[in-house]
Design an enzyme around this catalytic site. Sequence first.
Site, PDB file in Angstrom:
ATOM      1  N   GLU A   1       0.844  -1.213   0.000  1.00 52.68           N
ATOM      2  CA  GLU A   1       0.000   0.000   0.000  1.00 52.68           C
ATOM      3  C   GLU A   1       0.876   1.259   0.000  1.00 52.68           C
ATOM      4  O   GLU A   1       0.612   2.227  -0.717  1.00 52.68           O
ATOM      5  CB  GLU A   1      -0.929   0.002   1.217  1.00 52.68           C
ATOM      6  CG  GLU A   1      -1.841   1.233   1.239  1.00 52.68           C
ATOM      7  CD  GLU A   1      -2.615   1.367   2.536  1.00 52.68           C
ATOM      8  OE1 GLU A   1      -3.211   0.382   2.998  1.00 52.68           O
ATOM      9  OE2 GLU A   1      -2.627   2.482   3.096  1.00 52.68           O
TER      10      GLU A   1
ATOM     11  N   ASN B   1      -2.231  -5.853   9.144  1.00 57.52           N
ATOM     12  CA  ASN B   1      -3.257  -5.475  10.136  1.00 57.52           C
ATOM     13  C   ASN B   1      -3.434  -6.577  11.182  1.00 57.52           C
ATOM     14  O   ASN B   1      -3.690  -6.306  12.349  1.00 57.52           O
ATOM     15  CB  ASN B   1      -4.561  -5.074   9.441  1.00 57.52           C
ATOM     16  CG  ASN B   1      -5.390  -6.249   8.996  1.00 57.52           C
ATOM     17  OD1 ASN B   1      -6.157  -6.785   9.759  1.00 57.52           O
ATOM     18  ND2 ASN B   1      -5.224  -6.671   7.750  1.00 57.52           N
TER      19      ASN B   1
END
Length: 288
Positions: free
Chosen positions: A123, A224
């Site tokens: 990302e 995450n």
Amino acid sequence: MEIILGKSAGFCYGVKRAVDGASQMLEKKTPLYALGEIVHNKEVTKSLEDKGLIFIDDIKDSKGDTIIRAHGVANSIYEYANAKQINLYDFTCPRVLKIHNIALEYRDKGYYIILLGSKNHPENIGTISYCGLNSSIVEDITELDNLLLKLNNFSKVLVIAQTTFSLKKYFLIKNYLEKNLNADIEVVFKNTICKATEVRQKETEEISKDVDFMIIIGGRNSSNTKKLYEIASENTNTICIETYRDLDLSYLDGVEKLGIMAGASTPKESIDEVIKIVSNYKEKVYKK
Ligand code: SF4
């Protein structure tokens, strides 16, 4: 044994959108390429591969229609695909696209951009490409001292964050910069951490403070999931597993209250399998 499952456990909006989108496309056309793992979960990627999806790590290996996953990609990927007439099916999460647009806007206004997040995360490799040359990725507060000297050459600074960055770390860094940045420098903070991440991290913290043991379910490459593990570990004994197969039930001996949370790339089926096994374990203990 009481089991508390986090309400926010499992696929987030962006990952679900990409996985569902890829599955629907595979019903219409194969082969189809995907740049990088669509989701950090082996079972889901295997099932997509079985339907005809070919995962590639480099756009140069694409021989046709290619899916962009929720993490998004660098601008150079769109340019390359355009030049080679590769059709891109873009499932970049709208929340990541929003960060790209913020970066472009502030880059054009002459801001130095600090992107908080992991340097090697896909990302951020995508996002930093929209930030211009005057930008850096910062993973940790310890890197800021060196950066402060460099920032004295700029009058305006923007701080943004990876969608899955730790909320706690974000505010630590914000406080640090507010205290230590030269007062003449204008600094704009945009908390771009995804709400879904925020909710999941807060819920993980709350549950972990209330249980004897915590299981985090998620892919080994999932950033995450790693953060959820770190948060829960601060409050209780915690293990991180990818699927029910990694579960060592002996950990549950003596546990009265068990918490379960799952990362954004964990499908509902994987969560259900773990719940089924830990629930059955309870029965076995009672039968002894
Ligand atoms: S965590 Fe948030 S930003 Fe990232 S894919 Fe999921 S919904 Fe989108």
